[in-house]
Each structure stands twice: as C-alpha cells, then as structure tokens.
Design an enzyme around this catalytic site. Structure first.
Site, PDB file in Angstrom:
ATOM      1  N   SER A   1       0.856  -1.199   0.000  1.00 21.84           N
ATOM      2  CA  SER A   1       0.000   0.000   0.000  1.00 21.84           C
ATOM      3  C   SER A   1       0.885   1.239   0.000  1.00 21.84           C
ATOM      4  O   SER A   1       2.099   1.138   0.236  1.00 21.84           O
ATOM      5  CB  SER A   1      -0.885   0.015   1.251  1.00 21.84           C
ATOM      6  OG  SER A   1      -0.087   0.269   2.394  1.00 21.84           O
TER       7      SER A   1
ATOM      8  N   ASP B   1      -1.260  -1.745  -3.997  1.00 17.41           N
ATOM      9  CA  ASP B   1      -2.613  -1.761  -3.433  1.00 17.41           C
ATOM     10  C   ASP B   1      -3.120  -0.316  -3.315  1.00 17.41           C
ATOM     11  O   ASP B   1      -2.418   0.549  -2.771  1.00 17.41           O
ATOM     12  CB  ASP B   1      -2.517  -2.415  -2.041  1.00 17.41           C
ATOM     13  CG  ASP B   1      -3.865  -2.759  -1.450  1.00 17.41           C
ATOM     14  OD1 ASP B   1      -4.832  -2.914  -2.208  1.00 17.41           O
ATOM     15  OD2 ASP B   1      -3.936  -2.896  -0.206  1.00 17.41           O
TER      16      ASP B   1
ATOM     17  N   GLU C   1     -11.389  -0.094  -9.504  1.00 14.45           N
ATOM     18  CA  GLU C   1     -12.462  -0.272  -8.504  1.00 14.45           C
ATOM     19  C   GLU C   1     -13.680   0.556  -8.883  1.00 14.45           C
ATOM     20  O   GLU C   1     -13.575   1.700  -9.308  1.00 14.45           O
ATOM     21  CB  GLU C   1     -11.974   0.128  -7.109  1.00 14.45           C
ATOM     22  CG  GLU C   1     -13.058  -0.047  -6.041  1.00 14.45           C
ATOM     23  CD  GLU C   1     -12.539  -0.029  -4.606  1.00 14.45           C
ATOM     24  OE1 GLU C   1     -11.404  -0.504  -4.372  1.00 14.45           O
ATOM     25  OE2 GLU C   1     -13.273   0.456  -3.725  1.00 14.45           O
TER      26      GLU C   1
ATOM     27  N   HIS D   1     -12.854  -2.220   4.900  1.00 15.54           N
ATOM     28  CA  HIS D   1     -11.490  -2.339   5.430  1.00 15.54           C
ATOM     29  C   HIS D   1     -11.450  -2.299   6.958  1.00 15.54           C
ATOM     30  O   HIS D   1     -12.322  -1.723   7.584  1.00 15.54           O
ATOM     31  CB  HIS D   1     -10.621  -1.199   4.875  1.00 15.54           C
ATOM     32  CG  HIS D   1     -10.375  -1.317   3.408  1.00 15.54           C
ATOM     33  ND1 HIS D   1     -10.940  -0.485   2.483  1.00 15.54           N
ATOM     34  CD2 HIS D   1      -9.618  -2.195   2.705  1.00 15.54           C
ATOM     35  CE1 HIS D   1     -10.544  -0.844   1.267  1.00 15.54           C
ATOM     36  NE2 HIS D   1      -9.743  -1.874   1.379  1.00 15.54           N
TER      37      HIS D   1
ATOM     38  N   ASN E   1      -8.487  -9.853  -0.713  1.00 12.41           N
ATOM     39  CA  ASN E   1      -7.490  -9.058  -0.002  1.00 12.41           C
ATOM     40  C   ASN E   1      -7.596  -9.228   1.505  1.00 12.41           C
ATOM     41  O   ASN E   1      -8.666  -9.012   2.087  1.00 12.41           O
ATOM     42  CB  ASN E   1      -7.710  -7.567  -0.301  1.00 12.41           C
ATOM     43  CG  ASN E   1      -7.281  -7.179  -1.693  1.00 12.41           C
ATOM     44  OD1 ASN E   1      -7.009  -8.038  -2.525  1.00 12.41           O
ATOM     45  ND2 ASN E   1      -7.228  -5.888  -1.947  1.00 12.41           N
TER      46      ASN E   1
ATOM     47  N   ASP F   1      -5.507  -8.162   5.035  1.00 12.47           N
ATOM     48  CA  ASP F   1      -4.449  -7.442   5.724  1.00 12.47           C
ATOM     49  C   ASP F   1      -4.700  -7.451   7.236  1.00 12.47           C
ATOM     50  O   ASP F   1      -3.850  -7.873   8.023  1.00 12.47           O
ATOM     51  CB  ASP F   1      -4.396  -5.994   5.206  1.00 12.47           C
ATOM     52  CG  ASP F   1      -3.211  -5.218   5.762  1.00 12.47           C
ATOM     53  OD1 ASP F   1      -2.399  -5.805   6.497  1.00 12.47           O
ATOM     54  OD2 ASP F   1      -3.080  -4.020   5.468  1.00 12.47           O
TER      55      ASP F   1
HETATM   56  P1  13P Z   1      -8.827  -5.981   5.415  1.00 12.93           P
HETATM   57  O1  13P Z   1      -8.684  -4.729   6.212  1.00 12.93           O
HETATM   58  O2  13P Z   1     -10.198  -6.558   5.580  1.00 12.93           O
HETATM   59  O3  13P Z   1      -7.767  -6.971   5.717  1.00 12.93           O
HETATM   60  O4  13P Z   1      -8.704  -5.585   3.866  1.00 12.93           O
HETATM   61  C1  13P Z   1      -7.451  -5.406   3.272  1.00 12.93           C
HETATM   62  C2  13P Z   1      -7.530  -4.808   1.920  1.00 12.93           C
HETATM   63  O5  13P Z   1      -8.564  -4.704   1.298  1.00 12.93           O
HETATM   64  C3  13P Z   1      -6.264  -4.358   1.320  1.00 12.93           C
HETATM   65  O6  13P Z   1      -6.473  -3.686   0.115  1.00 12.93           O
HETATM   66  O1  G3H Z   2      -6.686  -1.473   2.140  1.00 12.37           O
HETATM   67  C1  G3H Z   2      -5.769  -1.082   2.853  1.00 12.37           C
HETATM   68  C2  G3H Z   2      -4.762  -2.029   3.359  1.00 12.37           C
HETATM   69  O2  G3H Z   2      -5.216  -2.749   4.471  1.00 12.37           O
HETATM   70  C3  G3H Z   2      -3.487  -1.304   3.625  1.00 12.37           C
HETATM   71  O3  G3H Z   2      -3.572  -0.558   4.782  1.00 12.37           O
HETATM   72  O4  G3H Z   2      -2.912   1.738   4.131  1.00 12.37           O
HETATM   73  O5  G3H Z   2      -2.734   0.953   6.511  1.00 12.37           O
HETATM   74  O6  G3H Z   2      -1.162   0.073   4.757  1.00 12.37           O
HETATM   75  P1  G3H Z   2      -2.524   0.637   5.045  1.00 12.37           P
HETATM   76 ZN    ZN Z   3      -8.341  -2.607   0.015  1.00 10.10          ZN
END
Ligand code: 13P
Ligand code: G3H
Ligand code: ZN
Length: 333
Positions: free
Chosen positions: A56, A94, A146, A190, A277, A279
């Site tokens: 990201s 990302d 998207e 998210h 996805n 994270d």
């Molecule tokens: P989560 O926060 O549900 O893990 O989603 C991650 C994501 O979409 C990264 O692009």
């Molecule tokens: O969609 C977002 C991902 O979970 C990345 O999160 O921007 O905190 O790295 P971040």
């Molecule tokens: Zn995402």
C-alpha cells in the site's frame, strides 16, 4: 526501468484466468516488514499456492518502496530455496491513487497495480483507469480498478456512505477502461471494525456480533454481465475472534471488532471472485502473538523472541486462508 519479468515475478493474467475457471481465489496479502513477508512466502511455498504480495502507499512510506521491491525480488529466491520450483508470485500496488504512483511502480518492477479512482465521478474513474492501463499494458503489467465504494476506516467514510457496485455500469466500465480485474463493493469493508453494532445482530449465547451477509445478489448480477471477468474483493479479513480475545485478555482493547465470516468468502471464491485481499487478520495474528509474549514473559526484550512467534502465527493464518477459505493450495505446483 526494471521489468518484473527479470525479477522472477508474474502478472495476474494467467493466475486469475485459472482461478476463475477453477473456482478458487488467489490470496492477496499486504506486507510491510520482513516477518510478514517470510510468513507469506513460507505459507505459499508449503501449500504451492500462487500469491499476490501487496504494497500500500502506507507500506511504501513505512518501509521504503525500494526496500520493499528488493524484498519481493528476494522472496522469489527464498521461495525456490524452500523447494517451490516455479513460484508464482505477483508484486502488486494496493490502492494506487494517481497515475504517477502507478507509473513509478510499473517502472520499478511491480507486476500488477491497482488504480483506485472509485471516489472520483464515474467518467473520471474511467479516464484515470484507462490512462494507467495504457501505460501498464505496454510493459505487460496488469491493472486492477475499482467501482463502487467500500466503507471502512482506511476510506474515512462511514458505513452509511458505502454504496454497492452498480451491475448496470460494469460492462461499460470494464470495456472503456480496459482494466484486467475489477474490485467491487458488495458489503466488505477495510479494517477490524467492518460493521457497527447497530448493523449487526448479537448472538445471544456468545454475545458476539453477527454481521449482515454480503450482497451475493449483486455479485451474481455482475458475473452475469461480465462472464469470466476477474472480480476482486477488498476488505475481506474475518477478524478471528480468538485473536481479538487474546489481544483483549492481554492488555489490548478491541471491543466489538468484527469481520466477514469465512463461509461467505469460501462461497465467493467459487465464483468469479478470484482475488481476496487480507491485511487486518495478519495484523491481529501478529499483535495477539506479541501481546502474549509481553504479558507472559515481561523480562523478554530480544525482538526475535516476540517477532518469531508472531511470524509463526501469521504463517498459520495464511495457510488456513489458502487451504480452508480460498482453495488456492496446489494451484502453482
Ligand atoms: P482488510 O482490512 O479486511 O484486511 O482488507 C485489506 C484490503 O482490502 C487491502 O487492500
Ligand atoms: O486497504 C488497505 C490495506 O489494508 C493497507 O492498509 O494503508 O494501513 O497500509 P494501510
Ligand atoms: Zn483494500
């Protein structure tokens, strides 16, 4: 200009085509540090699963984009060292938010980029996506776009502002933008707080929140409009309650954290959803393991003694997702 092909990485074209045809999904795991990357590669190598390493813009700021790119390059060699003869590893940007950012990633060896222009008006989303596609395709880099808005902490919008992808727009969007895959909004979001308590029911026995189901009707409508077209789900962590409990029992505070039930992701994986996805679940696994060590061994101060268990817990989580949720194990022998 560095080509991802020289780094041993692959783009998403073939892996998505196989996943759509085979009724499984490719895991897209975010990484920000060495332990996460080691755990992802160990899990993918052991299960022979194709994998997408996601970076990201926050990760780029945190870890440095050059370092992350070399780490991904190293990951290919590490995978081979682990006995995975033909690793299928994609390095993906990302939530790219500008042409310049996407171009810079293409130029430095990413094999796939996401241009997330979903917050722009429809025509502007198409125009920016097309600009990225035109550039990326020159280098055989695939592009995720998207359409629709996900609610969630990263987007700084409230759940009420989320709106599902409109199936009537997807043919026009995919055709005119030329994107290779499309992230859609069907109720995922998210972070670790995907739904507000008032959007959920509460299980009378456990007291846990039960989230509203994903909009499978919208997904099926989209599939009918774009047969075989690769669909992506963001915000697909399940927020395992065992991690939330460990965190809360050892000094943390995550009240009412809730995610997407795994059965629903399993169902989605069988459809045209070919990239999922994850994270937040990895963050929770890491945090739970570290909190446990800190609480049980307050005298410990060697980072390897808490990052090691965190890495093991993340690997366990990634393997579980690959084998029991997405079904991508054995698809990259
Ligand atoms: P989560 O926060 O549900 O893990 O989603 C991650 C994501 O979409 C990264 O692009
Ligand atoms: O969609 C977002 C991902 O979970 C990345 O999160 O921007 O905190 O790295 P971040
Ligand atoms: Zn995402």
């Amino acid at each position: 200009m560095v080509s991802y092909k020289d780094l041993g990485l692959v783009n998403t074209r073939e892996m998505f085509a196989k996943a759509v045809a085979g009724g499984y999904a490719i895991p897209a795991f975010n990484f920000n540090n060495m332990e996460q990357l080691q755990a992802i590669i160990q899990a993918a190598a052991e299960t022979k699963s194709p994998v997408i390493l996601q970076v990201s813009s926050g990760a780029r700021k945190y870890a440095n984009q050059t370092l992350l790119r070399y780490m991904a390059e190293g990951a290919v060699e590490y995978a081979k060292e682990l006995g995975w003869e033909h690793p299928q590893i994609c390095l993906h940007l990302d939530h790219g938010n500008s042409f310049e950012l996407c171009k810079s990633c293409v130029d430095m060896g990413f094999s796939s980029v996401m241009i997330d222009a979903s917050s722009l008006p429809y025509e502007e989303n198409i125009a920016l996506t097309k600009q990225v596609v035109d550039y990326a395709h020159k280098y055989d880099v695939t592009v995720e776009a998207e359409l629709g808005v996900l609610a969630g902490v990263e987007d700084e919008v409230s759940a009420e502002e989320s709106h599902y992808t409109r199936p009537e727009e997807v043919i026009d969007f995919a055709t005119r933008s030329g994107c290779d895959s499309l992230a859609i909004s069907i109720g995922t979001s998210h972070g670790a707080y995907k739904f507000k308590p008032e959007q959920c029911k509460r299980d009378p026995e456990t007291g846990r929140l039960v989230p509203p189901p994903l909009a499978f009707d919208v997904l099926h409508e989209i599939e009918k409009k774009l047969p075989g077209f690769p669909i992506v789900l963001h915000g697909s962590s399940s927020v395992p309650q065992e991690y939330v409990d460990i965190i809360n029992a050892h000094g943390g505070k995550l009240p009412d954290a809730v995610g997407i039930p795994e059965e629903q992701l399993r169902e989605a994986s069988k459809s045209a959803v070919c990239k999922i996805n994850i994270d937040s679940d990895s963050r929770l696994a890491m945090t739970a393991a570290i909190r446990l060590v800190f609480d049980e061994k307050p005298g410990e101060f060697d980072p390897r003694k808490y990052l090691g268990p965190a890495r093991d817990e993340m690997k366990k989580l990634y393997m579980h997702k690959i084998i029991n949720v997405l079904g991508s194990n054995g698809k990259a022998e």
